[in-house]
Write a protein that holds these residues in place. Structure first.
Motif, mmCIF file in Angstrom:
data_model
loop_
_atom_site.group_PDB
_atom_site.id
_atom_site.type_symbol
_atom_site.label_atom_id
_atom_site.label_comp_id
_atom_site.label_asym_id
_atom_site.label_seq_id
_atom_site.Cartn_x
_atom_site.Cartn_y
_atom_site.Cartn_z
ATOM 1 N N GLY A 58 -9.855 86.313 11.071
ATOM 2 C CA GLY A 58 -8.609 86.990 10.730
ATOM 3 C C GLY A 58 -8.407 87.095 9.229
ATOM 4 O O GLY A 58 -9.359 87.001 8.450
ATOM 5 N N LEU A 59 -7.162 87.304 8.830
ATOM 6 C CA LEU A 59 -6.823 87.452 7.417
ATOM 7 C C LEU A 59 -5.784 86.404 7.034
ATOM 8 O O LEU A 59 -4.576 86.694 6.965
ATOM 9 N N PRO A 60 -6.227 85.164 6.769
ATOM 10 C CA PRO A 60 -5.289 84.090 6.426
ATOM 11 C C PRO A 60 -4.411 84.449 5.232
ATOM 12 O O PRO A 60 -3.253 83.996 5.161
ATOM 13 N N GLY A 61 -4.944 85.253 4.311
ATOM 14 C CA GLY A 61 -4.193 85.622 3.117
ATOM 15 C C GLY A 61 -2.924 86.416 3.389
ATOM 16 O O GLY A 61 -2.071 86.537 2.520
ATOM 17 N N LEU A 62 -2.771 86.932 4.622
ATOM 18 C CA LEU A 62 -1.562 87.700 4.966
ATOM 19 C C LEU A 62 -0.396 86.794 5.346
ATOM 20 O O LEU A 62 0.739 87.259 5.507
ATOM 21 N N ALA A 63 -0.652 85.498 5.509
ATOM 22 C CA ALA A 63 0.370 84.605 6.070
ATOM 23 C C ALA A 63 1.602 84.496 5.182
ATOM 24 O O ALA A 63 1.518 84.586 3.953
ATOM 25 N N ASP A 64 2.760 84.278 5.826
ATOM 26 C CA ASP A 64 3.971 83.925 5.086
ATOM 27 C C ASP A 64 3.767 82.518 4.522
ATOM 28 O O ASP A 64 3.053 81.701 5.102
ATOM 29 N N GLU A 65 4.451 82.241 3.409
ATOM 30 C CA GLU A 65 4.291 80.932 2.781
ATOM 31 C C GLU A 65 4.613 79.802 3.758
ATOM 32 O O GLU A 65 3.936 78.779 3.794
ATOM 33 N N ALA A 66 5.628 80.014 4.566
ATOM 34 C CA ALA A 66 6.042 78.971 5.523
ATOM 35 C C ALA A 66 5.270 79.065 6.839
ATOM 36 O O ALA A 66 5.519 78.291 7.762
ATOM 37 N N GLY A 67 4.328 80.015 6.906
ATOM 38 C CA GLY A 67 3.629 80.235 8.177
ATOM 39 C C GLY A 67 2.280 79.548 8.272
ATOM 40 O O GLY A 67 1.491 79.859 9.149
ATOM 41 N N ILE A 68 2.025 78.603 7.352
ATOM 42 C CA ILE A 68 0.725 77.920 7.355
ATOM 43 C C ILE A 68 0.918 76.514 7.904
ATOM 44 O O ILE A 68 1.684 75.727 7.358
ATOM 45 N N ARG A 69 0.281 76.210 9.046
ATOM 46 C CA ARG A 69 0.426 74.875 9.610
ATOM 47 C C ARG A 69 -0.806 74.465 10.402
ATOM 48 O O ARG A 69 -1.585 75.302 10.849
ATOM 49 N N ILE A 70 -0.936 73.147 10.563
ATOM 50 C CA ILE A 70 -2.084 72.603 11.280
ATOM 51 C C ILE A 70 -1.934 72.902 12.767
ATOM 52 O O ILE A 70 -0.893 72.633 13.368
ATOM 53 N N LEU A 71 -2.985 73.474 13.352
ATOM 54 C CA LEU A 71 -2.963 73.788 14.777
ATOM 55 C C LEU A 71 -3.514 72.627 15.593
ATOM 56 O O LEU A 71 -3.029 72.320 16.676
ATOM 57 N N GLU A 72 -4.579 72.003 15.080
ATOM 58 C CA GLU A 72 -5.115 70.810 15.720
ATOM 59 C C GLU A 72 -5.990 70.056 14.740
ATOM 60 O O GLU A 72 -6.387 70.596 13.709
ATOM 61 N N GLY A 73 -6.257 68.776 15.065
ATOM 62 C CA GLY A 73 -7.057 67.939 14.178
ATOM 63 C C GLY A 73 -6.193 67.362 13.068
ATOM 64 O O GLY A 73 -4.960 67.487 13.095
ATOM 65 N N ASP A 74 -6.840 66.711 12.090
ATOM 66 C CA ASP A 74 -6.049 66.244 10.956
ATOM 67 C C ASP A 74 -6.706 66.635 9.648
ATOM 68 O O ASP A 74 -7.933 66.771 9.543
ATOM 69 N N LEU A 75 -5.861 66.836 8.660
ATOM 70 C CA LEU A 75 -6.265 67.453 7.400
ATOM 71 C C LEU A 75 -7.399 66.690 6.716
ATOM 72 O O LEU A 75 -8.264 67.292 6.092
ATOM 73 N N GLY A 76 -7.424 65.370 6.863
ATOM 74 C CA GLY A 76 -8.456 64.577 6.193
ATOM 75 C C GLY A 76 -9.808 64.620 6.891
ATOM 76 O O GLY A 76 -10.803 64.162 6.346
ATOM 77 N N GLY A 77 -9.846 65.177 8.113
ATOM 78 C CA GLY A 77 -11.103 65.204 8.865
ATOM 79 C C GLY A 77 -11.420 66.598 9.341
ATOM 80 O O GLY A 77 -11.449 67.530 8.545
ATOM 81 N N GLU A 78 -11.649 66.745 10.633
ATOM 82 C CA GLU A 78 -11.851 68.076 11.199
ATOM 83 C C GLU A 78 -10.480 68.664 11.520
ATOM 84 O O GLU A 78 -9.629 67.994 12.114
ATOM 85 N N VAL A 79 -10.294 69.907 11.120
ATOM 86 C CA VAL A 79 -8.954 70.481 11.267
ATOM 87 C C VAL A 79 -9.036 71.993 11.487
ATOM 88 O O VAL A 79 -9.972 72.647 11.012
ATOM 89 N N ALA A 80 -8.083 72.512 12.250
ATOM 90 C CA ALA A 80 -7.883 73.951 12.350
ATOM 91 C C ALA A 80 -6.507 74.267 11.793
ATOM 92 O O ALA A 80 -5.505 73.696 12.242
ATOM 93 N N VAL A 81 -6.464 75.142 10.777
ATOM 94 C CA VAL A 81 -5.203 75.527 10.160
ATOM 95 C C VAL A 81 -4.874 76.958 10.587
ATOM 96 O O VAL A 81 -5.740 77.835 10.531
#
Lengths: 396, 56
Positions: free
Chosen positions: A342-365
């Motif tokens: 997709g185009l992550p760069g289109l996201a709203d500033e408040a629209g970026i969040r972790i979907l699963e996993g954790d930021l320090g390891g394996e993660v989907a944003v």
């Protein structure tokens, strides 16, 4: 009357895929491919990685040639200088005029350079020859400064560090890769790159390249090798004066027909690859250029199919078939494996969040615009991204 | 180079031949029927590692 060939200007991946697609669409006439590089089309992602760290040659990165395009006429080492849309003719640097029945614009990008007097030790990377020149100087102990912190700059920083160089990345941005990835993930990736030994100067402006890299705050970073990775400019000078809309790359409609500043689409001119600015109904009707690896292939297939129909039959149907390619990209830096759809760069500033996993390891944003998923970036995740990819493709 | 990095792009082009398993490892059939040729050729094209070769 002589039947003129389809002339494809730009002999890289996008041009090659267009030629192959034209054949699949049933076009059996002449195809002439004009490119300024001497090398036949090759795969560019290894240029910032394996080409620098191993001894690979053109053969190792060249795309396999196919039987159906064996009769393509290659004019390598020829640069297109101008085109006359009235007489349908491209002029190359040696003065040759190439008449065409249809034209494909696939001239891509060149690295943007900083506006300083030439000094030794400055590099930029786009072509295989660029990579080979850089490979010679990335020796253990070399002090390397990478200017720019996009994916390319960060990959080069990773490769150079692994080769034993001492690497500093200088960028005006607040975090590396922040424009496509957003602050959350960009910050995490910077801390990982720093742990691997890459030093960063963030929010930095380069004001000189004389003895090392001089920043606006007076800092001078000693450098044996300077790599400029500050983005790209479109190779569109040869199209000047044609009436085509060149405001950012070459404007095209959803059928990839070139569009004039008056909004008229040329049925006999197509635009593919990094230089094509086209609307993608997966997201909206705003034409955008997309500099991802999959785009030359997707646009080449599309342009070949529509142009093949224009030269054969079924043109109206071909134009009306929606074209909604899924942008996909990857980046390997040290042991960090990024994969995105997709185009992550289109996201709203408040629209970026972790979907699963954790930021320090394996993660989907996840990247949302108006609560709709428009992009997903995985770190170390692959199969887990597929449902999100589906969601992005599915629209609202 | 040429080593599969499990990007999985081939799966979208030739889903009857390529599969990304739950451990993120790419699996594929050893042989593809002639009817899958176009799909497999497309899979070759979209592999970022250019790791797929068709052997006749």
């Amino acid at each position: 009357m002589t039947e003129h060939p389809v002339v494809i200007v730009g002999a890289a991946m996008g041009g090659l895929r267009t030629a192959e697609s034209l054949r699949r669409a049933g076009y059996a006439g002449g195809i002439r491919m004009i490119g300024d590089e001497l090398h036949a089309p090759y795969n560019r992602p290894p240029l910032s990685k394996d080409v620098l760290s191993t001894g690979v040659t053109h053969e190792a990165v060249a795309f396999p040639s196919r039987a159906e395009t064996a009769d393509v006429e290659w004019m390598l080492g020829s640069r297109a200088e101008a085109v006359d849309l009235e007489s349908r003719s491209v002029t190359t640097a040696d003065g040759t005029e190439h008449s065409y029945r249809a034209l494909v614009v696939a001239t891509g990008l060149r690295p943007r350079r900083l506006d300083f007097a030439p000094t030794p030790g400055r590099h930029a990377i786009r072509s295989l020859d660029d990579a080979m020149a850089l490979r010679d100087v990335l020796v253990p102990g070399a002090r390397v400064v990478v200017i720019g912190s996009g994916f390319l700059g960060c990959e080069l920083g990773s490769t150079a560090t692994k080769l034993g160089c001492s690497v500093t990345v200088v960028t005006p941005s607040a975090e590396p890769m922040i424009r496509p990835l957003g602050e959350l993930l960009a910050h995490e990736l910077r801390t990982r790159l720093e742990r691997e030994g890459v030093a960063f100067f963030l929010g930095a402006e380069v004001i000189g390249l004389d003895d090392g890299v001089t920043l606006a705050d007076g800092t001078v970073i000693p450098a044996d090798v300077i790599i400029e990775a500050i983005g790209s400019d479109c190779n569109d000078a040869w199209l000047a004066g044609t009436g085509l809309d060149l405001s950012d790359g070459v404007l095209a409609d959803n059928a990839l027909r070139a569009v004039t500043t008056d909004g008229l689409a040329h049925d006999d001119i197509y635009v593919v690859g990094d230089i094509a600015r086209f609307p993608n109904p997966m997201f909206d009707d705003v034409p955008r250029r997309i500099e991802h690896w999959n785009i030359p292939t997707d646009t080449g297939r599309r342009a070949g199919a529509v142009l093949g129909a224009y030269l054969g039959e079924g043109f109206t149907e071909a134009v009306a078939t929606p074209f909604a390619p899924m942008p996909s990209f990857w980046s390997n830096q040290f042991d960090i494996k990024l994969q995105a759809y997709g185009l992550p760069g289109l996201a709203d500033e408040a629209g970026i969040r972790i979907l699963e996993g954790d930021l320090g390891g394996e993660v989907a944003v996840g990247y949302h615009r108006d609560d709709r998923l428009v992009g997903v970036v995985g770190v170390g995740l692959k199969a887990a991204l597929l449902p999100y990819r589906q969601q992005i493709a599915g629209g609202a | 180079m040429y080593q599969c990095q499990n990007y999985g792009q081939c799966v979208f082009e030739a889903p009857n031949i390529f599969h990304l398993n739950d451990d993120d490892k790419l699996e594929h059939l050893a042989e593809a029927d002639e009817s899958e040729r176009a799909n497999v050729e497309n899979a070759v094209d979209v592999c970022p590692m250019q790791a797929i070769r068709i052997v006749e």
